[in-house]
Design an enzyme around this catalytic site. Sequence first.
Site, PDB file in Angstrom:
ATOM      1  N   ASN A  90       0.406  -1.476   0.303  1.00  0.00           N
ATOM      2  CA  ASN A  90       0.087  -0.087   0.285  1.00  0.00           C
ATOM      3  C   ASN A  90       1.081   1.277  -0.143  1.00  0.00           C
ATOM      4  OD1 ASN A  90      -2.481   1.544   0.628  1.00  0.00           O
ATOM      5  ND2 ASN A  90      -0.940   2.043   2.293  1.00  0.00           N
ATOM      6  N   TYR A 156       3.670  10.086 -10.417  1.00  0.00           N
ATOM      7  CA  TYR A 156       2.576   9.445  -9.888  1.00  0.00           C
ATOM      8  C   TYR A 156       1.656   8.065 -10.211  1.00  0.00           C
ATOM      9  CZ  TYR A 156      -1.722   7.962  -7.234  1.00  0.00           C
ATOM     10  OH  TYR A 156      -3.111   7.304  -6.585  1.00  0.00           O
TER      11      TYR A 156
END
Length: 286
Positions: A90, A156
């Site tokens: 995560n 990202y």
Amino acid sequence: MMLAGKRAVITGASQGLGQKIATRFAKEGADVLICARSGDDLKLAEQQIRAEAHGKVAAKVASIAVEADVRSLVEEASGKLGGLDILVCNAGIYGPKGPIDELDWANWVEAIQINLLGTVLCCRLFLPLLRKSPRGKIILLSGGGATKPLPFLSAYAASPAGVVRFGETLAGELAACGIDVNSVAPGALNTRMLQEVLDAGPEKVGPAFYRAAMEQREKGGTPLDAGANLCLYLASDESNGITGKLISATWDPWREFAEHRQDLAKTDIYTLRRIIPGERGLSWGS
């Protein structure tokens, strides 16, 4: 309890979605080991998770971008948990914001190092433990860049696309090993990463993305429970045999996937694929 007797490692679990996933797993009977780079936040998260847990809860400060830290985390899982059944990758960051030719290159590389290479490193080093599990599970958290361009957020955007394709590839490698690998799109979350975008402003992230972030903040975003519930499903035996998919916590009927297990195994739905003109009603180039 859905995860009774299971052992799980969750990275980036000191707050937000990672902490929510760890809490759900612990409430469902799993022994959990959480990690993050911030020791203070991690200690608080450990206390909060332990208050709701039905199994062991351990925490270790670690950066997934540092090989020595990940190796130490593997040793901790082996010692504290006695092995591993579930790995949830995560941990991730936005990275620098702005035009690719103007942003800080070292920060861009750092984002790839954490988001993509750190995820691959965790999978690589935890695999020996997962291979010993009766049914190993790897769950990769994917950002919005996996399925659409994100101008001015290039690190990202690029890293989660790489993570998803790595997940598909790893699922193929592990198909005969009884280890399921899936990626999760948790939705637009109102976490500290959203605040990063708002703090950066439209000059850095672009007017369109900034407006979308403002609207998300006002509407509340996707509840953390949506992503945590999907991760719980993928960590449980209910999802055995479902592997190599990118699954949306909010849009896909994942609660019905077990009924379509054989169909899912034979199709490329819920995966990253190239689109050709014929698939969009155009006759040329097909």
